[in-house]
Design a protein around this motif. Structure first.
Motif, short mmCIF file in Angstrom:
data_model
loop_
_atom_site.label_atom_id
_atom_site.label_comp_id
_atom_site.label_asym_id
_atom_site.label_seq_id
_atom_site.Cartn_x
_atom_site.Cartn_y
_atom_site.Cartn_z
N PRO A 167 -38.56 3.24 -4.80
CA PRO A 167 -37.38 2.42 -5.36
C PRO A 167 -36.50 2.32 -4.42
N ASP A 168 -35.88 3.54 -3.87
CA ASP A 168 -35.10 3.58 -2.59
C ASP A 168 -35.31 2.45 -1.51
N ASP A 169 -36.60 2.47 -1.09
CA ASP A 169 -37.13 1.39 -0.13
C ASP A 169 -36.58 -0.09 -0.44
N VAL A 170 -37.07 -0.20 -1.96
CA VAL A 170 -36.75 -1.51 -2.50
C VAL A 170 -35.42 -2.07 -2.30
N VAL A 171 -34.40 -1.19 -2.93
CA VAL A 171 -33.01 -1.28 -3.13
C VAL A 171 -32.38 -1.63 -1.67
N ARG A 172 -32.96 -0.82 -0.75
CA ARG A 172 -32.24 -0.83 0.67
C ARG A 172 -32.55 -2.03 1.23
N ARG A 173 -33.84 -2.59 1.12
CA ARG A 173 -34.12 -4.15 1.60
C ARG A 173 -33.58 -5.21 0.74
N MET A 174 -33.32 -5.06 -0.62
CA MET A 174 -32.52 -6.09 -1.24
C MET A 174 -31.12 -6.25 -0.85
N VAL A 175 -30.51 -5.19 -0.36
CA VAL A 175 -28.88 -5.09 -0.24
C VAL A 175 -28.86 -5.12 1.09
N GLY A 176 -29.79 -4.63 1.89
CA GLY A 176 -29.29 -4.55 3.39
C GLY A 176 -28.69 -3.27 3.93
N ARG A 177 -28.43 -2.43 2.99
CA ARG A 177 -27.65 -1.40 3.10
C ARG A 177 -27.91 -0.44 1.97
N GLU A 178 -27.33 0.88 2.25
CA GLU A 178 -27.70 2.16 1.39
C GLU A 178 -26.59 2.01 0.29
N ILE A 179 -27.25 2.24 -0.88
CA ILE A 179 -26.33 2.00 -2.13
C ILE A 179 -26.11 3.69 -2.39
N THR A 180 -24.76 4.15 -1.89
CA THR A 180 -24.92 5.73 -1.87
C THR A 180 -24.34 6.23 -3.26
N GLN A 181 -23.62 5.24 -4.07
CA GLN A 181 -23.12 5.95 -5.14
C GLN A 181 -23.20 4.74 -6.21
N LEU A 182 -24.19 4.45 -7.37
CA LEU A 182 -24.26 3.68 -8.35
C LEU A 182 -23.14 3.74 -9.30
N TYR A 183 -22.80 5.04 -9.57
CA TYR A 183 -21.68 5.30 -10.48
C TYR A 183 -20.44 5.94 -9.75
N PRO A 184 -19.16 5.81 -10.03
CA PRO A 184 -17.87 6.33 -9.72
C PRO A 184 -17.98 7.62 -10.17
N ASP A 185 -17.12 8.35 -9.47
CA ASP A 185 -16.74 9.98 -10.03
C ASP A 185 -16.12 9.66 -11.57
N LYS A 186 -16.75 10.51 -12.51
CA LYS A 186 -16.03 10.63 -13.72
C LYS A 186 -14.73 11.33 -13.59
N LEU A 187 -13.75 11.57 -14.72
CA LEU A 187 -12.97 12.32 -14.80
C LEU A 187 -13.21 13.71 -14.73
#
Length: 508
Positions: free
Chosen positions: A230-250
């Motif tokens: 899945p990480d390979d597919v996402v990386r090829r989709m966006v052309g970059r690394e998605i390092t954090q899908l969700y921001p830090d919580k409180l």
């Protein structure tokens, strides 16, 4: 090796000066489930509409069963055995489920009279493979999830050789999705080829044999599912690394004692009863539960879109006399509908007009004329903040991809500078890169003092985004979970009536 059932070679599609597709290739083997992935605006839906005869390519070749074909219309595609289930629901609301399912066949009939009993019998037999929906009901009376199942059942009546599914599970419950997956596997076993468009990697890696990635209207690669992650597919989709899908919580100690919104004992007498909770400053409050549990109806009750028979809504401690949605907007409470096409945006209007529509008074001068320059500046600002992919703010919203339409719907809410935003399925049909952008935006808005409530059917989104989570069951709050109490199992148990949690305190 046998000839692929479908071959796309060098297809290009222009919309004026905009290139939606540039020299793309795609092949579909017989009896395979082939995933097509890419960010919103990558060209996936454009190619599917070309294959389904909705659009015509500017250049390129389509071969079906090894023969060059021109698919001039949806009827021509259907005659070849190609069926398309659109991401956006395209049914006739005033017709019955049965009439919608067999509309194409009905249009081809020459008999003067319709055999409604036979039509309903045949429709019910197909529908029963997916869900227990009475085909005599009008589509307008069905919830969004059931309408999506009608779209799928409609395609199954076409006796397809190629079936295109564009985000088919976006509005479905987990049970409904699993039933669909079973049907897809049966279709594959019977030699039917399926193009599967989805942003949900778990589904792709469970169902599909191969995956093709598009980026910015261009072909990137095709791989066997067994050879990638899945990480390979996402990386090829966006052309970059998605390092954090969700921001830090409180973090611990960061939760404010200040309550922005207080909902006290609201009921509509039918779909929700005695609902109480509070929304604190700086937090994102999630609302989960099964589809049909009353989540959306509660949000509509807060915003004046559904009449209440009891209860009070307070904003910063002051009771709000909300009898209609206009009252809610005036008070600073806005709602993003789960039905983007039906009530979230105006498809025929421009991007600028959609973004400004909730607060035209602020853009109107003393003699009642709209300040076009101010409207354009407002639209430019929000389109840039939300990274809307467009040819310009004067383009009609219908020209955008589904994900970019959703961004415009969100921008429309933000443009009135709300105090509280209730977002119902805010990232439905949006790719992973855009989801990360919207999640970060929601955290920024919460941090700036805007109250954020998110209703979502995607469990990872609820768990990853919410500082606190309310679970709804049968129109009541079944329990409240803090950040350290959330798990998929706990939420499911509460939603299904199998578990318990501390009651939500309306004073929060």
């Amino acid at each position: 090796m046998t000839e692929p059932v479908l071959t796309i070679h060098g297809v290009t599609k222009h919309f004026g000066a905009v290139k939606a597709l540039t020299d793309v290739d795609f092949t579909l083997e017989r009896g395979e489930v082939h995933a097509l992935c890419g960010e919103n605006g990558a060209g996936k839906s454009t190619l599917m509409n070309i294959i389904a005869g909705v659009l015509q390519p500017t250049e390129g070749e389509i071969r079906f069963d090894g023969k060059a074909v021109r698919i001039s219309s949806p009827a021509a595609a259907q005659s070849l055995g190609i069926g398309l289930v659109h991401q956006e629901i395209a049914l006739c609301p005033d017709a019955t489920v049965a009439e919608n399912m067999f509309m194409a066949a009905t249009n081809r009939r020459r008999a003067p009279l319709m055999n409604y009993r036979g039509l309903e019998r045949d429709a019910q037999a197909v529908m029963n493979r997916l869900a227990a929906i009475d085909v005599r009901r009008k589509v307008a009376d069905l919830p969004i999830s059931s309408q999506q199942l009608v779209e799928i059942a409609k395609a199954l009546t076409l006796d397809c050789r190629v079936l295109i599914l564009d985000e088919p599970t976006a509005a479905l419950t987990e049970t409904e999705a699993q039933q669909l997956f079973s049907i897809i596997r049966d279709l594959k076993a019977n030699g039917i080829s399926i193009i599967y468009i989805s942003h949900r990697m778990a589904e792709i890696f469970s169902l599909c044999d191969r995956v093709t990635v598009f980026r910015d209207g261009r072909y990137v690669c095709t791989d066997r599912i067994a050879d990638v992650t899945p990480d390979d597919v996402v990386r090829r989709m966006v052309g970059r690394e998605i390092t954090q899908l969700y921001p830090d919580k409180l973090g611990a100690g960061e939760t404010s004692d200040e309550t922005i919104l207080e909902v006290d004992g609201i009921s509509d007498g039918v779909r929700f009863h005695g609902v109480s909770f509070g929304l604190r400053k700086g937090e994102i409050l999630g609302i989960g539960g099964l589809i049909g549990s009353g989540r959306t109806e509660i949000a509509e009750g807060i915003c004046g879109l559904r009449s209440r028979t009891a209860g009070t809504v307070r904003l910063h401690g002051t009771a709000q006399p909300i009898r209609a949605y206009s009252d809610a907007v005036k008070a600073g409470i806005v709602y993003l509908s789960e039905d983007r096409k039906g009530s979230g945006i105006f498809l025929e209007m421009s991007i600028a007009q959609n973004i400004s529509v909730l607060d035209l008074k602020a853009l109107t001068n003393s003699v009642g004329l709209l300040n076009g320059r101010a409207e354009a500046a407002l639209a430019d600002d929000f389109a840039r903040r939300l990274a809307v992919r467009m040819s310009g703010i004067e383009a009609p919203v219908k020209s955008l991809s589904g994900g970019n339409q959703q961004k415009v719907a969100i921008a429309k809410q933000l443009a009135v500078k709300p105090k509280v935003i209730l977002m119902d399925e805010p990232t439905r049909g949006i790719d992973v890169g855009a989801k990360a952008e919207i999640h970060r935006l929601l955290r920024e808005l919460a941090s700036s003092g805007i109250g954020i409530i998110v209703i979502s059917s995607e469990m990872p989104e609820l768990l990853g985004l919410s500082d606190r989570l309310l679970v709804v069951r049968e129109g009541r709050i079944a329990g409240e979970l803090g950040a350290d109490e959330m798990s998929e199992e706990t939420v499911i148990r509460l939603a299904s009536g199998m578990g318990s949690a501390r009651a939500a305190d309306h004073a929060a």
